[in-house]
Scaffold this motif. Sequence first.
Motif, PDB file in Angstrom:
ATOM      1  N   GLU A 174       6.070 -36.918 -42.767  1.00 53.56           N
ATOM      2  CA  GLU A 174       6.161 -35.884 -41.742  1.00 53.56           C
ATOM      3  C   GLU A 174       6.344 -36.496 -40.369  1.00 53.56           C
ATOM      4  N   MET A 175       7.156 -35.828 -39.567  1.00 48.93           N
ATOM      5  CA  MET A 175       7.328 -36.194 -38.165  1.00 48.93           C
ATOM      6  C   MET A 175       7.280 -34.900 -37.370  1.00 48.93           C
ATOM      7  N   CYS A 176       6.673 -34.941 -36.198  1.00 52.04           N
ATOM      8  CA  CYS A 176       6.575 -33.773 -35.339  1.00 52.04           C
ATOM      9  C   CYS A 176       7.474 -33.966 -34.123  1.00 52.04           C
ATOM     10  N   SER A 177       8.255 -32.961 -33.819  1.00 48.72           N
ATOM     11  CA  SER A 177       9.090 -32.962 -32.624  1.00 48.72           C
ATOM     12  C   SER A 177       8.701 -31.777 -31.766  1.00 48.72           C
ATOM     13  N   THR A 178       8.495 -31.992 -30.473  1.00 43.66           N
ATOM     14  CA  THR A 178       8.239 -30.888 -29.562  1.00 43.66           C
ATOM     15  C   THR A 178       9.473 -30.709 -28.689  1.00 43.66           C
ATOM     16  N   ILE A 179      10.056 -29.522 -28.766  1.00 37.62           N
ATOM     17  CA  ILE A 179      11.235 -29.180 -27.982  1.00 37.62           C
ATOM     18  C   ILE A 179      11.015 -27.786 -27.398  1.00 37.62           C
ATOM     19  N   THR A 180      11.868 -27.397 -26.483  1.00 39.19           N
ATOM     20  CA  THR A 180      11.689 -26.071 -25.896  1.00 39.19           C
ATOM     21  C   THR A 180      11.984 -24.988 -26.935  1.00 39.19           C
ATOM     22  N   THR A 181      11.299 -23.880 -26.784  1.00 39.45           N
ATOM     23  CA  THR A 181      11.542 -22.736 -27.659  1.00 39.45           C
ATOM     24  C   THR A 181      12.971 -22.250 -27.483  1.00 39.45           C
ATOM     25  N   GLY A 182      13.492 -22.354 -26.258  1.00 36.62           N
ATOM     26  CA  GLY A 182      14.874 -21.994 -26.003  1.00 36.62           C
ATOM     27  C   GLY A 182      15.839 -22.828 -26.815  1.00 36.62           C
ATOM     28  N   SER A 183      15.547 -24.126 -26.976  1.00 34.20           N
ATOM     29  CA  SER A 183      16.404 -24.998 -27.775  1.00 34.20           C
ATOM     30  C   SER A 183      16.353 -24.628 -29.255  1.00 34.20           C
TER      31      SER A 183
END
Length: 67
Positions: free
Chosen positions: A33-42
């Motif tokens: 598993e890897m976690c990525s945090t990006i904007t909800t808009g993206s």
Amino acid sequence: MELSARNQLKARIKSINKGDTIAEVILDIGGQEMCSTITTGSVNKLGLNVGDDVTTLIKASSVMIMK
């Protein structure tokens, strides 16, 4: 398209947790598993959904290794 990021990994989206501005996208990369945090808009603009196959691009100034 050419990119300077050399670390590219194929992944499948396992879950998406959308907040007001930031989304946490959990990726399955060969059982890891890897976690990525990006904007909800993206997330919305890219049309990301659980189960989608994606490519992760990783560019970091430091990579830690533990043994």
